[in-house]
Write a protein that holds these residues in place. Structure first.
Motif, PDB file in Angstrom:
ATOM      1  N   TYR A   1       0.826  -1.209   0.000  1.00  0.00           N
ATOM      2  CA  TYR A   1       0.000   0.000   0.000  1.00  0.00           C
ATOM      3  C   TYR A   1       0.866   1.268   0.000  1.00  0.00           C
ATOM      4  O   TYR A   1       0.590   2.220  -0.731  1.00  0.00           O
ATOM      5  CB  TYR A   1      -0.958   0.010   1.195  1.00  0.00           C
ATOM      6  N   LEU A   2       1.907   1.279   0.806  1.00  0.00           N
ATOM      7  CA  LEU A   2       2.818   2.422   0.824  1.00  0.00           C
ATOM      8  C   LEU A   2       3.535   2.542  -0.515  1.00  0.00           C
ATOM      9  O   LEU A   2       3.634   3.634  -1.084  1.00  0.00           O
ATOM     10  CB  LEU A   2       3.827   2.289   1.971  1.00  0.00           C
ATOM     11  N   ASP A   3       4.017   1.437  -1.039  1.00  0.00           N
ATOM     12  CA  ASP A   3       4.723   1.446  -2.324  1.00  0.00           C
ATOM     13  C   ASP A   3       3.811   1.954  -3.442  1.00  0.00           C
ATOM     14  O   ASP A   3       4.219   2.780  -4.259  1.00  0.00           O
ATOM     15  CB  ASP A   3       5.237   0.038  -2.648  1.00  0.00           C
ATOM     16  N   THR A   4       2.578   1.501  -3.467  1.00  0.00           N
ATOM     17  CA  THR A   4       1.626   1.932  -4.494  1.00  0.00           C
ATOM     18  C   THR A   4       1.324   3.420  -4.350  1.00  0.00           C
ATOM     19  O   THR A   4       1.267   4.152  -5.341  1.00  0.00           O
ATOM     20  CB  THR A   4       0.342   1.097  -4.413  1.00  0.00           C
ATOM     21  N   THR A   5       1.147   3.892  -3.119  1.00  0.00           N
ATOM     22  CA  THR A   5       0.928   5.319  -2.881  1.00  0.00           C
ATOM     23  C   THR A   5       2.094   6.134  -3.416  1.00  0.00           C
ATOM     24  O   THR A   5       1.900   7.139  -4.111  1.00  0.00           O
ATOM     25  CB  THR A   5       0.732   5.588  -1.370  1.00  0.00           C
TER      26      THR A   5
ATOM     27  N   MET B   1       3.586  13.210   4.546  1.00  0.00           N
ATOM     28  CA  MET B   1       3.555  11.860   5.090  1.00  0.00           C
ATOM     29  C   MET B   1       4.174  11.850   6.481  1.00  0.00           C
ATOM     30  O   MET B   1       5.120  12.592   6.757  1.00  0.00           O
ATOM     31  CB  MET B   1       4.315  10.911   4.161  1.00  0.00           C
ATOM     32  N   THR B   2       3.625  11.021   7.338  1.00  0.00           N
ATOM     33  CA  THR B   2       4.173  10.802   8.675  1.00  0.00           C
ATOM     34  C   THR B   2       4.354   9.305   8.858  1.00  0.00           C
ATOM     35  O   THR B   2       3.437   8.529   8.562  1.00  0.00           O
ATOM     36  CB  THR B   2       3.223  11.374   9.746  1.00  0.00           C
ATOM     37  N   VAL B   3       5.552   8.914   9.321  1.00  0.00           N
ATOM     38  CA  VAL B   3       5.855   7.503   9.518  1.00  0.00           C
ATOM     39  C   VAL B   3       6.410   7.285  10.919  1.00  0.00           C
ATOM     40  O   VAL B   3       6.911   8.214  11.556  1.00  0.00           O
ATOM     41  CB  VAL B   3       6.869   6.969   8.464  1.00  0.00           C
TER      42      VAL B   3
ATOM     43  N   SER C   1       8.066  13.071  10.115  1.00  0.00           N
ATOM     44  CA  SER C   1       6.993  13.709   9.379  1.00  0.00           C
ATOM     45  C   SER C   1       7.562  14.770   8.449  1.00  0.00           C
ATOM     46  O   SER C   1       8.448  15.532   8.831  1.00  0.00           O
ATOM     47  CB  SER C   1       6.010  14.343  10.360  1.00  0.00           C
ATOM     48  N   GLY C   2       7.059  14.782   7.224  1.00  0.00           N
ATOM     49  CA  GLY C   2       7.528  15.772   6.265  1.00  0.00           C
ATOM     50  C   GLY C   2       6.871  15.559   4.925  1.00  0.00           C
ATOM     51  O   GLY C   2       5.761  15.039   4.828  1.00  0.00           O
ATOM     52  N   LEU C   3       7.581  15.958   3.893  1.00  0.00           N
ATOM     53  CA  LEU C   3       7.085  15.834   2.529  1.00  0.00           C
ATOM     54  C   LEU C   3       7.837  14.713   1.823  1.00  0.00           C
ATOM     55  O   LEU C   3       9.058  14.811   1.629  1.00  0.00           O
ATOM     56  CB  LEU C   3       7.268  17.161   1.786  1.00  0.00           C
ATOM     57  N   ALA C   4       7.123  13.649   1.471  1.00  0.00           N
ATOM     58  CA  ALA C   4       7.740  12.534   0.755  1.00  0.00           C
ATOM     59  C   ALA C   4       8.073  12.995  -0.660  1.00  0.00           C
ATOM     60  O   ALA C   4       7.234  13.577  -1.350  1.00  0.00           O
ATOM     61  CB  ALA C   4       6.801  11.336   0.725  1.00  0.00           C
TER      62      ALA C   4
ATOM     63  N   SER D   1       1.052   7.294   7.715  1.00  0.00           N
ATOM     64  CA  SER D   1      -0.208   7.930   7.349  1.00  0.00           C
ATOM     65  C   SER D   1       0.092   9.084   6.412  1.00  0.00           C
ATOM     66  O   SER D   1       1.199   9.620   6.402  1.00  0.00           O
ATOM     67  CB  SER D   1      -0.962   8.437   8.581  1.00  0.00           C
ATOM     68  N   LEU D   2      -0.898   9.438   5.627  1.00  0.00           N
ATOM     69  CA  LEU D   2      -0.760  10.610   4.781  1.00  0.00           C
ATOM     70  C   LEU D   2      -0.966  11.839   5.647  1.00  0.00           C
ATOM     71  O   LEU D   2      -1.732  11.813   6.612  1.00  0.00           O
ATOM     72  CB  LEU D   2      -1.769  10.571   3.639  1.00  0.00           C
TER      73      LEU D   2
END
Length: 180
Positions: free
Chosen positions: A40-44, A62-64, A72-75, A162-163
Motif C-alpha cells: 500500500y505504501l509502495d503503491t501510494t 507523510m508521517t511515519v 513527518s515531512g514531505l515525501a 499515514s498521509l
C-alpha cells in the motif's frame, strides 16, 4: 490468486503475464528483492513519484513511525532527493562538492532506473523500492522534536505510516514555510 510474482505491466498482445522464476533470474533477484515491504505504501508512492522514483515534482505530506521515532515531512522521489542533496552542499558553501555529490548520486539513480526499465522491457519484475525520501522533516519522540532539511529512511524500519505532515503548511508557489 497465486503467490507467484509476475511482471505487473500490461502486455501489449493481451497475453497473460509471465510467471517469474527466482531460480533463473538473470540478475539473481530473489523474492525479497522484488516484493515491496508494504504494498500500500509502495503503491501510494508510485502514484506520486512514478515507478522507479523518476518524477522530480511529486510531493505528498507523510508521517511515519521508524525506529520508535515519528518522522513527518514531505515525501519526495529519489530523483528529487538527489537534487536536493546537491543543493544542501551548495547552500553550505561547498558548491563543487555539491555538484560532485549530485553527479555521483545521479549516476547511481540513473543506473537503477535503466536497470528497472531494462527488466520491465524483458517482462521481468523490478527491484522493489527500499527507501523513503523526505524533505522538510521533523523527528519527534514524546514532546521533543527537531527539524532537518532531508531524510532517507529504510522501508524495512517503518512500522506505520499515514498521509499528512506534522509540519506547518507549505506555500507550493514559493516553497516557503508559513505559519497558520
Amino acid at each position: 490468486m497465486t503467490d507467484e510474482p509476475t511482471n505487473l505491466t500490461e502486455p501489449d498482445d493481451g497475453a497473460e503475464p509471465t510467471p517469474w522464476d527466482e531460480q533463473n533470474d538473470p540478475d539473481g533477484y530473489t523474492l525479497d528483492d522484488i516484493s515491496p515491504k508494504d504494498w500500500y505504501l509502495d503503491t501510494t508512492l508510485n502514484f506520486i513519484h512514478g515507478f522507479y522514483d523518476k518524477n522530480e515534482g511529486g510531493v505528498i505530506g507523510m508521517t511515519v513511525q521508524s525506529g520508535g521515532v515519528v518522522v513527518s515531512g514531505l515525501a519526495i522521489s529519489r530523483a528529487a532527493w538527489v537534487t536536493e542533496t546537491g543543493k544542501l552542499y551548495a547552500m553550505a558553501g561547498a558548491e563543487e562538492t555539491g555538484t560532485y555529490v549530485e553527479k555521483v548520486f545521479r549516476q547511481a539513480h540513473n543506473a537503477a532506473v535503466e536497470k528497472a526499465e531494462e527488466r520491465d522491457a524483458a517482462d521481468l519484475p523490478t527491484r522493489a523500492r527500499r527507501y523513503l525520501h523526505m524533505k522538510d522533516v521533523r523527528f519527534g519522540v514524546g514532546d521533543q522534536w527537531t527539524q532537518v532539511p532531508l531524510w532517507r529512511g529504510k522501508l524495512d524500519d517503518i512500522t506505520g505510516w499515514s498521509l499528512g505532515s506534522w509540519n506547518p503548511k507549505q506555500d507550493p508557489a514559493s516553497d516557503a514555510t508559513y505559519a497558520d
